[in-house]
Design an enzyme around this catalytic site. Structure first.
Site, PDB file in Angstrom:
ATOM      1  N   GLU A  84       0.851  -1.170  -0.103  1.00 50.81           N
ATOM      2  CA  GLU A  84      -0.067   0.040   0.022  1.00 50.81           C
ATOM      3  C   GLU A  84       1.019   1.406   0.031  1.00 50.81           C
ATOM      4  OE1 GLU A  84      -2.329   0.661   3.620  1.00 50.81           O
ATOM      5  OE2 GLU A  84      -3.844   1.956   2.186  1.00 50.81           O
TER       6      GLU A  84
ATOM      7  N   ALA B 221       1.792   0.278  10.704  1.00 48.68           N
ATOM      8  CA  ALA B 221       1.677  -1.330  10.321  1.00 48.68           C
ATOM      9  C   ALA B 221       0.806  -1.250   9.153  1.00 48.68           C
ATOM     10  CB  ALA B 221       0.569  -1.894  11.714  1.00 48.68           C
TER      11      ALA B 221
ATOM     12  N   GLU C 157      -5.502  -2.769  12.746  1.00 52.26           N
ATOM     13  CA  GLU C 157      -5.228  -3.383  11.578  1.00 52.26           C
ATOM     14  C   GLU C 157      -6.164  -4.644  11.524  1.00 52.26           C
ATOM     15  OE1 GLU C 157      -3.535  -1.838   9.612  1.00 52.26           O
ATOM     16  OE2 GLU C 157      -2.686  -0.474  11.093  1.00 52.26           O
TER      17      GLU C 157
HETATM   18 ZN   LIG Z   1      -5.535   1.757   8.639  1.00 53.33          ZN
END
Ligand SMILES: [Zn+2]
Length: 891
Positions: free
Chosen positions: A126, A267, A303
């Protein structure tokens, strides 16, 4: 000549086009060697229209490409290395594409795509890292199923992980092995993950609400396993909470987390295989702060929550990033509130919003929650997309009430599961389907900047009528404003009116949708005290010259914890501004004389000081609430109210105010602190971290910090050693912080060195050490920061170290803005990092965010400097996009 990005490289939301093809499945084979990785990709394409397809690829060596087993010759496709695209003109509607590429993760310092961290290989895809692995349509609306095989040396890479379920493991000779992972859920490539390395792990399991067993594993450096237990407990809490509150069940048989040291962000929520910055996994009371424990619980949960809000339902395009981030931040905030204390959690969240997002929204890089254009989508990972995005969700919840909101959320999950959608889709299903017209509400997504309202109230003693008027400045927004009323003794008044709405939870609110709003209440025996914008029900700025007496009543009696604290802060800010204005007007520098010449101001100061002290002594308030009530607005917040950064005067006023608050009570506060210390020492015998214990420590530290303004350094150093708590790192780092503040410059160095010597084998502790030094408000700070920066131990390629030392220095506004040479140094660091890691370089730019509030002369110097810097250097599009906005600074 400038070689920086030009406007043709800009991407626009309006140019979005639905893909004319789908990928039915993708198989990946990673052949890992000591100097390279060979990636083989086999994907089944199905076109809806016979048109060329565009595959993204960056820093790849293309070895071969075949379509339906036919090896393509170079004239059968176009490789545009400038635009990093591979263009194919297929002749059939369905075909299989086989692409072989070679990549070098060992030389990849951008920490995007596949890269090396310590001795491990790991991915971060990402937003657009997958294109550094293979040629692929790197966009979130292309969702496909992945089958991933990894082959590597057994000794160097005994653990081979990817998304989904492990379906095969075999030896293949020459000390190599092969592992295959299959993800049963379709996903966009930004959620792809791979890890290879020699690591240890801890294991646990979780039984879902429908009785399905999930195996949970956290992988980390050998020897660090015991530090992963808090993260594991946090994960289980999050899984249970999501079932109980949002009815979301986990959907794979494994959930894996890997902790690594080199990571650009916190993260990443890759399906079934989260990759974490180790600072957000490792927790041990001997090396982690209370804040670390809290953050770990919150980020592990965040997450995990993405599995539904982000992975199962994903983004149509990157302009919709807040669809998953705003919603998931909202969910993790609600989780933390349930795990700790609601009012206190709200204070914490709003503090973050005001300290980070409000300045961003007021600076040259302000952007809507759903942006419309950009150079680099990496620049969207901002406080606006995350924190303001979460506030928008919260406003929807406030309008509907909890129950109705839950029903709407269930509809959302049912309607969009498995799809890539937009924030409009979300808004419509939550508000429109619940019967609320969201035409005006939509502006929260489209308009940058913090909405401002002007409030006035009036009570007529003769007619006994009360009026409240609200005016919206500039744009008109839909703003839910929670309210309630008290009398002068702090009792709640039950006031109803047709202009006061009530949501499904019974909360009263003003449903502001117009430029002007009036509320008139008749026949009230005395002026009511309104508790306004309770629980910070909307992310707005309120301009209101509020009567201090009312604020004192609310600070003492409001049952809304957030507003109780807000009233205290507002009094502090009002006193600060009054002193500031007086000092400016009369060019007075002696604040004692200045205040003593104004009897009313002196009286208010005295009342405030008593109020603060009564909070400290109040036995009905928990330590966790007290610790927040006694945290006064920091320079960032003051700056938003007194809109000019004048470091010297600011510091003088802050010292004066805080000194005034505590000086006369020094002895009493001191004995109170010793009492708190004793309570903590008793509690310490209990082993694990607990937020209530953390609150006691926070209270101790914030009160000690107040005492530091009394200048009694010798007494304070003695007291500090009496307050010392052994074997608790939170207190150890605070002890170091206070000593750095109280000691003379010459003694600071040896303090620094002895701390370093004790902890040099603990990288995460050393990062805290850097932070404390870079954050110290002292003349010597710059010299010390430079010293560390040039030292052998400083690793510029590690983002955690860069953020701890460099970014913290940039945020130390009194010091950072005191000398031009600080900016030169800072820009040089940006330049150096930009060469290999544009994402981290771009994140440093935010230090200039408040430069609009500098004096005209300083602004001119700074903008000229930045302008020259932008012209003289070839910057990445990430850094260019953000920094070039500072070339011209306006008032
Ligand atoms: Zn996020």
């Amino acid at each position: 000549m400038t070689t920086n990005p030009n406007s043709s490289q800009k991407v626009f939301l309006k140019d979005y086009q639905t893909p004319h093809f789908e990928i039915k499945s993708t198989e990946l084979i990673f052949d890992i060697w000591e100097d390279k990785v060979i990636v083989t990709q086999k994907s089944r394409y199905r076109l809806f229209e016979l048109k060329p397809i565009y595959l993204n690829g960056s820093n790849l060596s293309l070895l071969s490409i075949s379509q339906n087993n036919h090896l393509l010759s170079p004239n059968e496709f176009t490789l545009d290395t400038e635009k990093e695209l591979l263009v194919l003109s297929p002749m059939e509607m369905e075909f299989e594409l086989l692409i072989k590429t070679e990549i070098d993760p060992y030389k990849n310092k951008s920490l995007e795509g596949l890269y090396q961290s310590n001795k491990y290989l790991v991915t971060q895809c990402e937003a657009q890292g997958f294109r550094r692995i293979t040629y692929f349509p790197d966009r979130p609306d292309i969702m496909t199923s992945f089958l991933v095989t990894i082959e590597a040396d057994k000794t160097i890479f005994p653990v081979l992980l990817s998304n989904g379920d492990k379906v095969n493991k075999e030896e293949i000779g020459s000390n190599r092995h092969r592992v295959t992972w299959q993800d049963p859920w379709k996903k966009p490539c930004y959620l792809f993950a791979l890890f290879a390395g020699d690591v240890g792990n801890i294991k646990d399991c979780f039984t879902t609400m429908n009785g399905k067993m999930v195996s949970l594993e956290i992988y980390c450096d050998h020897g660090k396993e015991p530090r992963c237990h808090h993260a594991m407990e946090s994960l289980k809490k999050a899984m249970r909470w999501d079932e109980q509150v949002f009815l979301r069940e986990y959907d794979l048989s494994q959930y894996l987390i890997v902790a690594i040291d080199d990571f650009n962000a916190g993260a990443m929520e890759n399906k079934g295989l989260n990759i974490f910055n180790s600072r957000l996994i490792f927790a041990d009371p001997k090396t982690a702060t209370d804040m670390d424990f809290f953050n770990i619980e919150s980020v592990v949960a965040h997450e995990y929550f993405h599995n539904w809000t982000g992975n199962r339902i994903t983004l149509r395009d990157w302009f919709q990033l807040s669809l998953k981030e705003g919603l998931t931040v909202f969910r993790d905030q609600e989780f933390s509130a349930d795990m700790t204390e609601k009012g206190v959690q709200r204070i914490k969240d709003v503090d973050t919003l005001k300290e980070k997002q409000f300045p961003e929204d007021a600076g040259p890089n302000a952007h809507p929650v759903r942006p419309e254009s950009c150079y680099s989508v990496d620049n969207f990972f901002t406080s606006t997309i995350y924190e303001k995005g979460a506030e928008i969700i919260r406003m929807m919840r406030n309008l509907l009430g909890k129950n109705q909101f839950q029903i709407a959320m269930n509809n959302y999950f049912r309607k969009f599961d498995g799809q890539a959608i937009t924030t409009d889709d979300f808004r419509k299903v939550i508000l429109e389907d619940s019967g609320i017209n969201s035409e005006i509400f939509q502006r929260w997504y489209e308009t940058p900047g913090t909405p401002e309202i002007i409030v006035k109230e009036n009570y007529n003693e003769t007619t006994k009528n009360y009026t409240l008027s609200i005016e919206q400045k500039n744009n008109i927004f839909h703003i839910p404003i929670f309210i309630d009323f008290f009398d002068k003794t702090g009792n709640k008044l039950s006031i109803l009116n047709k202009n006061i709405q009530i949501n499904s939870d019974g909360e009263k609110f003003i449903d502001l949708k117009e430029a002007l709003f009036f509320l008139q209440l008749n026949d009230l025996a005395s002026k009511p005290v309104i508790s306004f914008l309770r629980n910070f029900s909307s992310p707005i700025k309120v301009t209101w010259e509020r009567n201090l007496d009312d604020l004192f009543i609310l600070a003492n009696h409001d049952d809304d914890t957030f507003n109780r604290r807000e009233s205290l802060s507002t009094i502090y800010i009002q006193l600060f501004s009054r002193i500031y204005k007086k000092a400016k007007k009369d060019s007075l520098t002696n604040l004692i004389e200045l205040v003593h010449a104004d009897q009313d101001l002196l009286f208010q100061l005295k009342t405030f000081s008593e109020l603060v002290f009564s909070c400290i002594k109040n036995q009905n308030l928990s330590a966790i609430v007290k610790s927040k009530l006694l945290l006064f607005p920091n320079p960032q917040i003051i700056l938003q109210n007194v809109k000019a950064l004048e470091s010297d005067l600011f510091q003088k006023i802050e010292c004066f105010l805080k000194k005034h608050i505590v000086e006369s009570r020094f002895q009493e506060i001191k004995s109170y602190l010793l009492m708190v210390k004793n309570e903590i020492s008793i509690l310490e015998s209990a082993p694990a971290y607990d937020f209530k214990m953390a609150a006691q420590r926070e209270l101790l530290n914030s009160l000690f910090e107040l005492l530091c303004f009394t200048d009694k350094n010798e007494d304070l150093l003695t007291l500090l050693s009496e307050l010392k708590i052994e074997h608790n790192f939170n207190q150890e780092i605070n002890y170091f912080k206070f000593r750095m503040r109280l000691l003379s410059d010459t003694k600071k160095i040896s303090e620094m060195n002895s701390f370093l010597k004790k902890w040099e084998h603990e990288p995460l502790v050393i990062q805290k050490w850097m932070q404390v030094i870079a954050d110290t408000n002292a003349e010597s700070t710059f010299e010390l920061v430079q010293k560390i920066y040039h030292s052998e131990g400083f690793n510029i390629q590690n983002p955690n170290q860069v953020y701890s030392l460099i970014r913290t220095f940039g945020q130390n506004i009194y010091v950072f803005y005191s000398k031009e040479s600080h900016w030169d140094f800072y820009l040089e660091v940006i330049k150096r990092i930009d060469l290999f890691n544009p994402q981290v370089a771009a994140r440093l730019v935010s230090a200039f965010q408040i430069s609009n509030l500098l004096s005209k002369e300083v602004k001119t110097i700074l903008s000229a400097k930045i302008s020259l810097f932008v012209k003289d250097n070839k910057l990445s599009k990430n850094t260019y996009e953000l920094l070039s906005k500072y070339e011209v600074l306006f008032d």
